[in-house]
Design a protein around this motif. Structure first.
Motif, PDB file in Angstrom:
ATOM      1  N   LYS A  85      49.534  43.660  51.351  1.00 34.39           N
ATOM      2  CA  LYS A  85      48.942  44.654  50.449  1.00 34.39           C
ATOM      3  C   LYS A  85      48.592  44.010  49.111  1.00 34.39           C
ATOM      4  O   LYS A  85      47.533  44.279  48.542  1.00 34.39           O
ATOM      5  CB  LYS A  85      49.898  45.823  50.234  1.00 34.39           C
ATOM      6  CG  LYS A  85      49.324  46.931  49.352  1.00 34.39           C
ATOM      7  CD  LYS A  85      50.297  48.079  49.205  1.00 34.39           C
ATOM      8  CE  LYS A  85      49.666  49.236  48.436  1.00 34.39           C
ATOM      9  NZ  LYS A  85      49.203  48.842  47.091  1.00 34.39           N
ATOM     10  N   ARG A  86      49.492  43.157  48.612  1.00 32.82           N
ATOM     11  CA  ARG A  86      49.222  42.494  47.330  1.00 32.82           C
ATOM     12  C   ARG A  86      47.988  41.595  47.431  1.00 32.82           C
ATOM     13  O   ARG A  86      47.180  41.532  46.495  1.00 32.82           O
ATOM     14  CB  ARG A  86      50.433  41.680  46.887  1.00 32.82           C
ATOM     15  CG  ARG A  86      51.633  42.512  46.478  1.00 32.82           C
ATOM     16  CD  ARG A  86      52.572  41.704  45.579  1.00 32.82           C
ATOM     17  NE  ARG A  86      53.058  40.508  46.241  1.00 32.82           N
ATOM     18  CZ  ARG A  86      54.146  40.464  47.002  1.00 32.82           C
ATOM     19  NH1 ARG A  86      54.843  41.571  47.232  1.00 32.82           N
ATOM     20  NH2 ARG A  86      54.544  39.332  47.550  1.00 32.82           N
ATOM     21  N   VAL A  87      47.852  40.898  48.542  1.00 37.59           N
ATOM     22  CA  VAL A  87      46.708  40.000  48.717  1.00 37.59           C
ATOM     23  C   VAL A  87      45.408  40.797  48.786  1.00 37.59           C
ATOM     24  O   VAL A  87      44.422  40.459  48.118  1.00 37.59           O
ATOM     25  CB  VAL A  87      46.886  39.140  49.984  1.00 37.59           C
ATOM     26  CG1 VAL A  87      45.595  38.371  50.291  1.00 37.59           C
ATOM     27  CG2 VAL A  87      48.041  38.168  49.816  1.00 37.59           C
ATOM     28  N   ILE A  88      45.401  41.882  49.580  1.00 37.37           N
ATOM     29  CA  ILE A  88      44.182  42.689  49.714  1.00 37.37           C
ATOM     30  C   ILE A  88      43.840  43.381  48.398  1.00 37.37           C
ATOM     31  O   ILE A  88      42.671  43.398  47.967  1.00 37.37           O
ATOM     32  CB  ILE A  88      44.339  43.729  50.843  1.00 37.37           C
ATOM     33  CG1 ILE A  88      44.469  43.032  52.195  1.00 37.37           C
ATOM     34  CG2 ILE A  88      43.151  44.686  50.867  1.00 37.37           C
ATOM     35  CD1 ILE A  88      43.292  42.146  52.550  1.00 37.37           C
ATOM     36  N   ASP A  89      44.852  43.949  47.734  1.00 36.50           N
ATOM     37  CA  ASP A  89      44.596  44.569  46.425  1.00 36.50           C
ATOM     38  C   ASP A  89      44.048  43.538  45.446  1.00 36.50           C
ATOM     39  O   ASP A  89      43.165  43.843  44.627  1.00 36.50           O
ATOM     40  CB  ASP A  89      45.880  45.184  45.867  1.00 36.50           C
ATOM     41  CG  ASP A  89      46.296  46.450  46.606  1.00 36.50           C
ATOM     42  OD1 ASP A  89      45.462  46.987  47.376  1.00 36.50           O
ATOM     43  OD2 ASP A  89      47.441  46.903  46.410  1.00 36.50           O
TER      44      ASP A  89
END
Length: 412
Positions: A32-36
């Motif tokens: 999620k952190r990477v996509i955000d």
């Protein structure tokens, strides 16, 4: 081709790092952190860089056109031609690109980023008119880009201001170390490209110019450190840089009026290319900044720093510099990212700590190589960068090593 492998490599390394954290550390939020982060980076590229750049480009390209019609850019080109003809042998002595490059380097020296970028893009556009293969960087374009990425700045005003905000005892104490580190990076950049291009630097003209610049920088450092207080250094640097800039604008306008140039029409004529240039670079900026964001948010820098700490400790070398490395690692990729890391390190370790000061020297020792490659080459449609990135990173590495060395001398 180089950008293709680098861009793909950033994504794949980031993906593998995220997957490793998920499998071995149980970090369920990593993806999620990477996509955000990819969405944040894309927004940053367009909203915080490209669109503001459109306004700045429109202004400065208009002013540059006035300066050209007033004859100032040509005069600068003639003044610097003996030196530039040696390190840019493929550029005719009277070509407008010489004046544009001088304006870019002058703005960089004064720390005037908003002015340096339009001048640099104009210089790259001028050099492109001499390019027989428009999608491949020429020798002159590589030399110019590497000199620009070495980030030679006389007074790191923004860094000193940030140190002052955080309550540093002496905000300007990083002035000399930054000066030394960025100068080392610049000289190494020149030598690296000169070796690749087989340019002879051992002649009287080049040695005379480099010697004079070295003496001028040394004299300025001596004067600032022996005759001015820290408050006076900040005041003089802030006032002088902006005073010089406003004087340049006034001189352009007065010179154009003296030659009976329609100043307003000249401004409009030059300014028309500002928005188009900004739109052209958006895909390049989005692509590069998103790839960098994947690396950052996947924790790759944390892995690298941990590995470096273990290696340095194993070699028996003092490891006090290692915590500051995230700033050095981020600097070639993202100026805003490295600035954020610099501030975070000052807050974590103390603004006057060795790590806090070293992070500031890292920030001032070079420029953002990958960002500049994407922006400058993208603005003229160059896809084959040849050895520009490796030469720029060599200059960055020299700046990092010099920053570590001088920081141990001054602060440890």
């Amino acid at each position: 081709m180089a950008l293709n492998y680098i861009w793909s490599g950033f994504f794949l390394v980031g993906f593998l790092a995220a997957l490793a954290q998920f499998l071995f550390l149980g970090d369920t939020d990593i993806f999620k952190r990477v996509i955000d982060g990819t969405f944040d980076s894309a927004r940053l590229a367009v909203m915080d860089i490209a669109l503001p750049l459109a306004g700045v480009m429109t202004l400065w390209l208009g002013l540059m056109n006035i300066g050209e019609k007033a004859g100032f850019v040509g005069a600068l080109a003639r003044l610097i031609a003996p030196f530039f003809s040696r390190i840019f042998p493929g550029v005719p002595a009277d070509h407008p690109a010489t004046g544009h490059m001088v304006m870019n380097f002058s703005a960089n020296l004064l720390g005037l980023d908003n002015a340096a970028t339009p001048f640099g893009l104009k210089a790259m556009e001028s050099l492109q008119t001499l390019n027989p293969t428009p999608d491949e960087a020429t020798d002159a374009q590589i030399m110019f880009l590497v000199l620009h990425t070495s980030g030679l700045t006389l007074i790191p005003l923004a860094i000193m201001a940030q140190r002052s905000i955080l309550g540093a005892g002496d905000p300007s104490d990083i002035f000399i170390p930054c000066m030394i580190a960025t100068y080392v990076a610049t000289v190494v950049g020149i030598v690296t490209v000169a070796i690749r291009q087989r340019i002879n630097l051992l002649n009287r003209v080049v040695l005379g110019w480099l010697g004079s610049i070295t003496a001028a920088i040394g004299g300025l450092v001596y004067y600032f450190t022996h005759y001015l207080s820290k408050q006076e250094i900040e005041l003089v640097s802030k006032v002088s840089s902006n005073l010089i800039l406003i004087c340049v604008i006034a001189a352009f306008i007065l010179g154009a009026l003296r030659k009976r140039v329609n100043v307003y029409e000249a401004f409009i004529e030059g300014a028309k290319g500002g928005i188009q240039t900004s739109l052209t670079v958006i895909p390049y900026l989005v692509g590069m900044l998103v790839a960098i964001g994947v690396l950052r948010n996947a924790g790759v820098f944390d892995f690298v720093v941990a590995g470096m700490h273990g290696l340095v400790a194993h070699l028996g070398v003092n490891t006090d510099f290692v915590p500051a490395l995230p700033t050095a690692l981020m600097k070639p990729l993202s100026s805003s990212g490295s600035k954020a890391m610099m501030i975070d390190l000052m807050k974590t370790y103390g603004v006057d700590s060795f790590v806090g000061r070293l992070a500031c020297v890292f920030q001032g020792s070079a420029d953002t190589t990958f960002y500049i490659v994407a922006l400058y080459f993208g603005s003229v449609g160059i896809k084959k960068t040849r050895y520009a990135i490796s030469a720029g990173l060599t200059a960055d590495l020299a700046g990092v090593i010099a920053a570590i060395f001088v920081s141990y001398v001054f602060f440890h």
